[in-house]
Design a protein around this motif. Structure first.
Motif, short mmCIF file in Angstrom:
data_model
loop_
_atom_site.label_atom_id
_atom_site.label_comp_id
_atom_site.label_asym_id
_atom_site.label_seq_id
_atom_site.Cartn_x
_atom_site.Cartn_y
_atom_site.Cartn_z
N ARG A 36 87.76 -24.93 3.58
CA ARG A 36 87.01 -24.86 4.85
C ARG A 36 87.89 -25.34 6.01
NH1 ARG A 36 81.42 -24.34 6.46
NH2 ARG A 36 81.53 -24.41 8.71
N ASP A 40 88.78 -23.05 9.08
CA ASP A 40 88.37 -23.48 10.43
C ASP A 40 89.55 -23.38 11.40
OD1 ASP A 40 85.68 -24.05 9.91
OD2 ASP A 40 86.07 -26.17 9.49
N LYS A 41 90.71 -23.82 10.95
CA LYS A 41 91.89 -23.84 11.81
C LYS A 41 92.28 -22.43 12.28
CE LYS A 41 96.67 -25.42 11.98
NZ LYS A 41 97.77 -26.02 11.24
N LEU A 43 90.44 -19.63 12.11
CA LEU A 43 89.34 -18.94 12.77
C LEU A 43 89.15 -19.42 14.20
CD1 LEU A 43 86.79 -18.76 9.82
CD2 LEU A 43 88.08 -16.86 10.82
N ARG A 44 89.38 -20.70 14.43
CA ARG A 44 89.26 -21.26 15.78
C ARG A 44 90.17 -20.52 16.75
NH1 ARG A 44 90.87 -26.26 14.69
NH2 ARG A 44 88.97 -26.62 13.52
N LEU A 48 86.13 -17.86 16.27
CA LEU A 48 85.08 -17.69 15.26
C LEU A 48 84.91 -18.94 14.43
CD1 LEU A 48 86.04 -14.13 13.90
CD2 LEU A 48 84.06 -14.69 15.34
N THR A 49 83.73 -19.07 13.84
CA THR A 49 83.46 -20.12 12.87
C THR A 49 83.44 -19.48 11.48
OG1 THR A 49 81.06 -19.80 12.92
CG2 THR A 49 82.00 -21.36 14.53
N VAL A 50 83.44 -20.30 10.44
CA VAL A 50 83.39 -19.77 9.07
C VAL A 50 82.11 -18.94 8.86
CG1 VAL A 50 83.27 -20.36 6.61
CG2 VAL A 50 84.94 -21.51 8.10
N GLN A 52 80.37 -17.30 11.04
CA GLN A 52 80.50 -16.06 11.81
C GLN A 52 81.45 -15.09 11.11
OE1 GLN A 52 81.75 -17.83 15.52
NE2 GLN A 52 79.76 -17.42 16.47
N TYR A 53 82.60 -15.60 10.67
CA TYR A 53 83.56 -14.76 9.96
C TYR A 53 82.93 -14.18 8.70
CZ TYR A 53 87.22 -13.44 6.75
OH TYR A 53 87.96 -12.74 5.83
N SER A 80 69.74 -21.15 10.72
CA SER A 80 71.15 -21.18 11.10
C SER A 80 71.74 -19.77 11.12
CB SER A 80 71.95 -22.05 10.13
OG SER A 80 71.56 -23.40 10.25
N VAL A 84 73.69 -17.84 14.16
CA VAL A 84 74.98 -17.16 13.98
C VAL A 84 74.88 -15.72 14.47
CG1 VAL A 84 76.62 -16.27 12.25
CG2 VAL A 84 75.79 -18.63 12.10
#
Length: 157
Positions: A36, A40-41, A43-44, A48-50, A52-53, A80, A84
């Motif tokens: 994760r 996160d790194k 995707l940021r 995007l967030t996880v 969302q991706y 949630s 999203v």
């Protein structure tokens, strides 16, 4: 007790005698947290967030999924999942009809911009998975995948 080559127990011990960092659950959570963090790194960098991706990936494979289906598949609550979807819709990455044809489900689909954003980030995410899987000897990968699937199936039952 038998020990693996890495020094981790191959058979469970009584919890009172055990180091929690050798528990299967702990090691699964550690691997999940590392994955994760790496996701996160990258995707940021693409805004995007996880979740969302994951939603974009699922919609690319299964256009028309409902909020409930997407929430289950991305491991978030329906509430949630709706947040999203609204965020992706506001960003122009997905479209959903204003009203449902039947029932309450609003099937989502990727827009052209959604497909473009997904394609831009996929290589980075797939590189993370490749790096992760590369650490496992090829002869053991199929067994690991089968074991993880059995663990999930057992706990979901």
């Amino acid at each position: 007790m038998n020990e693996s080559l890495e020094g981790l127990p191959t058979e469970p011990r009584r919890p009172a005698d055990d180091d929690v960092t050798h528990h299967v659950g702990y090691l699964l959570k550690r691997a999940q947290a590392a994955l994760r963090g790496a996701m996160d790194k990258v995707l940021r960098e693409h805004g995007l967030t996880v979740p969302q991706y994951s939603t974009l990936e699922l919609l690319a494979q299964n256009p028309g999924m409902s909020n409930a289906e997407l929430a289950r598949a991305t491991f978030v609550t329906r509430q949630s999942g709706n947040v999203v979807l609204r965020g992706l819709q506001d960003a122009g990455l997905i479209i959903r009809p204003a009203t449902a044809d039947h029932g309450r489900a609003l099937p989502a689909r990727l827009t052209e911009e959604g497909r473009t954003r997904l394609a831009a980030v996929q290589a980075a995410v797939y590189a993370i998975e490749h790096r992760m899987v590369e650490s496992i000897p090829p002869r053991r990968l199929a067994a690991l995948l089968a074991d993880l699937d059995r663990i999930a199936t057992t706990l979901e039952a």
